[in-house]
Design a protein around this motif. Structure first.
Motif, mmCIF file in Angstrom:
data_model
loop_
_atom_site.group_PDB
_atom_site.id
_atom_site.type_symbol
_atom_site.label_atom_id
_atom_site.label_comp_id
_atom_site.label_asym_id
_atom_site.label_seq_id
_atom_site.Cartn_x
_atom_site.Cartn_y
_atom_site.Cartn_z
ATOM 1 N N ARG A 191 0.717 -1.201 0.109
ATOM 2 C CA ARG A 191 -0.121 0.017 -0.102
ATOM 3 C C ARG A 191 0.914 1.097 -0.064
ATOM 4 O O ARG A 191 0.616 2.206 -0.757
ATOM 5 N N PHE A 192 1.813 1.161 0.641
ATOM 6 C CA PHE A 192 2.723 2.390 0.822
ATOM 7 C C PHE A 192 3.430 2.762 -0.667
ATOM 8 O O PHE A 192 3.572 3.631 -1.036
ATOM 9 N N ALA A 238 2.303 4.609 -13.454
ATOM 10 C CA ALA A 238 1.040 4.328 -13.228
ATOM 11 C C ALA A 238 0.442 2.943 -13.157
ATOM 12 O O ALA A 238 -0.308 2.283 -12.293
ATOM 13 N N HIS A 239 1.546 2.090 -13.820
ATOM 14 C CA HIS A 239 1.234 0.571 -13.827
ATOM 15 C C HIS A 239 1.451 -0.007 -12.291
ATOM 16 O O HIS A 239 1.007 -0.845 -11.894
ATOM 17 N N HIS A 240 2.746 0.506 -12.057
ATOM 18 C CA HIS A 240 3.284 0.144 -10.573
ATOM 19 C C HIS A 240 2.208 0.576 -9.537
ATOM 20 O O HIS A 240 1.954 -0.415 -8.499
ATOM 21 N N ARG A 241 1.342 1.620 -9.597
ATOM 22 C CA ARG A 241 0.437 2.127 -8.728
ATOM 23 C C ARG A 241 -0.789 1.237 -8.946
ATOM 24 O O ARG A 241 -0.968 0.733 -7.579
ATOM 25 N N VAL A 242 -1.061 0.774 -9.848
ATOM 26 C CA VAL A 242 -2.345 -0.223 -9.895
ATOM 27 C C VAL A 242 -1.908 -1.659 -9.241
ATOM 28 O O VAL A 242 -2.604 -2.442 -8.555
ATOM 29 N N THR A 278 -3.235 -3.446 -5.911
ATOM 30 C CA THR A 278 -3.686 -4.947 -6.002
ATOM 31 C C THR A 278 -3.186 -5.899 -4.990
ATOM 32 O O THR A 278 -3.874 -6.619 -4.564
ATOM 33 N N LEU A 279 -1.920 -5.881 -5.000
ATOM 34 C CA LEU A 279 -1.223 -7.113 -4.194
ATOM 35 C C LEU A 279 -1.344 -6.601 -2.742
ATOM 36 O O LEU A 279 -1.562 -7.338 -1.980
ATOM 37 N N ALA A 280 -1.535 -5.280 -2.263
ATOM 38 C CA ALA A 280 -1.896 -5.000 -1.027
ATOM 39 C C ALA A 280 -3.343 -5.428 -0.677
ATOM 40 O O ALA A 280 -3.551 -5.748 0.715
ATOM 41 N N SER A 281 -4.273 -5.499 -1.610
ATOM 42 C CA SER A 281 -5.450 -5.959 -1.268
ATOM 43 C C SER A 281 -5.597 -7.661 -1.301
ATOM 44 O O SER A 281 -6.527 -8.225 -0.972
ATOM 45 N N ASN A 321 -0.869 -14.474 -7.974
ATOM 46 C CA ASN A 321 -0.677 -13.018 -8.627
ATOM 47 C C ASN A 321 -1.242 -12.877 -9.916
ATOM 48 O O ASN A 321 -1.068 -13.958 -10.838
ATOM 49 N N PRO A 322 -2.195 -12.018 -10.194
ATOM 50 C CA PRO A 322 -2.999 -12.140 -11.547
ATOM 51 C C PRO A 322 -2.187 -11.514 -12.673
ATOM 52 O O PRO A 322 -2.732 -11.310 -13.621
ATOM 53 N N TYR A 323 -1.055 -10.876 -12.494
ATOM 54 C CA TYR A 323 0.056 -10.245 -13.566
ATOM 55 C C TYR A 323 0.836 -11.549 -13.963
ATOM 56 O O TYR A 323 1.684 -11.879 -13.252
#
Length: 358
Positions: free
Chosen positions: A273-274, A334-338, A342-345, A352-354
């Protein structure tokens, strides 16, 4: 190996002499050639020489043993000829006369050795997204509202870091010149490249220690770490920082690596999340940079050629400019942001969905 029976039949006197050093002497008994274990049986031909003529003398045996020992079988290679035993002085002398990688061009029956070839930076890059023009232009500034205590701590930590860094570097005071932008990008990317590598290493060690699979997280985290490092390598093509700057990077990296490593052991959710909130700020930063390029003091980046490294890494057009490079970097952030939000949730054992490079 030739046997005594074969040698008696072919009459190979010299060959039998050669093997007597390792085979027991043969005897003649009632028309048969035998040894003491009765292993071989063959009729003695009357036209052949006496069997005792085949027995080697002690001098011949010693001579064969001596010749064997003088071969390469028992010789230790000279340490001076081994690469990992060479001294630094020897290696320096070799490096000035030979190439680390030699390119040979063959034409017909002749070959021509060209100059030393070193692969360019980014040649061995991991898979990573290649953005279309629409994706580059349509990146938006977004924010995920923090939910719960952990998210709020991560969010306010990032905000505190952002305000402190802006104040210390005087980034918002005066004109934002190229020097300011390049130094800011260099410093931020030295920090941004840490979380992915630390998280990947921690999950890798967990997988080894627990004897369990990782569920596909490691490759995404490593790709993120390298992607941030390539942002740094691109900025370094424009300007080389001073020794003072390098010292600040070493100090900041030591503090941040220690903090993030312990934090990831206790709460991976907090760390991802950080990073998600950190990447939100990165998108804001690069959007400001794009604004300065289009309407501010950085207009010359609209025509300044992109470094070769950036063209190779993002597969840009050969006539790409620094404007295209910043667009690509912002899309990465922006990609790292998403990804990190996602990983934090997800739970630590969720898949891993990616996929690699996605």
């Amino acid at each position: 190996m030739l046997t005594s029976r074969m040698l008696v039949r072919c009459g190979a006197e010299n060959a039998l002499k050669n093997i007597t050093a390792i085979a027991p002497p043969v005897k003649v008994k009632q028309g048969f050639v035998v040894n003491h274990l009765w292993l071989h049986r063959a009729p003695v031909r009357p036209d052949m020489c006496s069997v005792r003529n085949y027995v080697a003398t002690k001098e011949e045996v010693d001579d064969h043993v001596k010749k064997y020992k003088e071969g390469n079988f028992e010789k230790i290679p000279d340490p001076g000829h081994l690469e990992h035993f060479k001294t630094s002085e020897a290696l320096k002398s070799v490096s000035t006369t030979t190439a680390a990688t030699t390119v040979t061009k063959v034409t017909g029956s002749t070959s021509e050795v060209t100059e030393t070839y070193h692969p360019p930076v980014g040649t061995h890059a991991l898979p990573h997204p290649i953005w279309s023009q629409d994706e580059l232009e349509n990146v938006e500034i977004t924010h995920k509202p923090p939910e719960g205590f952990v998210d709020k701590i991560a969010f306010y930590c990032v905000k505190l870091m952002r305000k402190s860094f802006d104040l210390l570097t005087l980034f918002n005071f005066g004109e934002r010149t190229e020097r300011k932008w390049v130094l800011r990008i260099c410093f931020l990317e030295t920090v941004a490249g840490v979380p992915g590598m630390v998280a990947a290493m921690t999950r890798h060690l967990h997988s080894l220690r627990r004897l369990e699979r990782d569920h596909g997280w490691i490759h995404t985290l490593l790709e993120e770490a390298e992607n941030e490092r390539m942002h740094l390598m691109t900025a370094l093509q424009l300007r080389q920082p001073t020794w003072l700057f390098r010292g600040c990077v070493i100090g900041a990296q030591g503090i941040f690596v220690t903090f993030f490593s312990f934090a990831y052991l206790f709460s991976p959710r907090f760390c991802h999340r950080f990073v998600g909130y950190l990447e939100e700020e990165a998108v804001i930063t690069y959007s400001k940079c794009l604004k300065d390029i289009k309407d501010g003091p950085m207009k010359h980046w609209q025509t300044q050629e992109a470094p070769d490294l950036a063209i190779r890494y993002w597969k840009l057009d050969k006539n790409a400019t620094m404007l295209d490079v910043i667009l690509a970097i912002r899309a990465d952030e922006a990609h790292h942001r998403v990804v990190n939000h996602t990983l934090a949730s997800l739970k630590e054992d969720d898949y891993n969905p990616y996929k690699p490079g996605k």
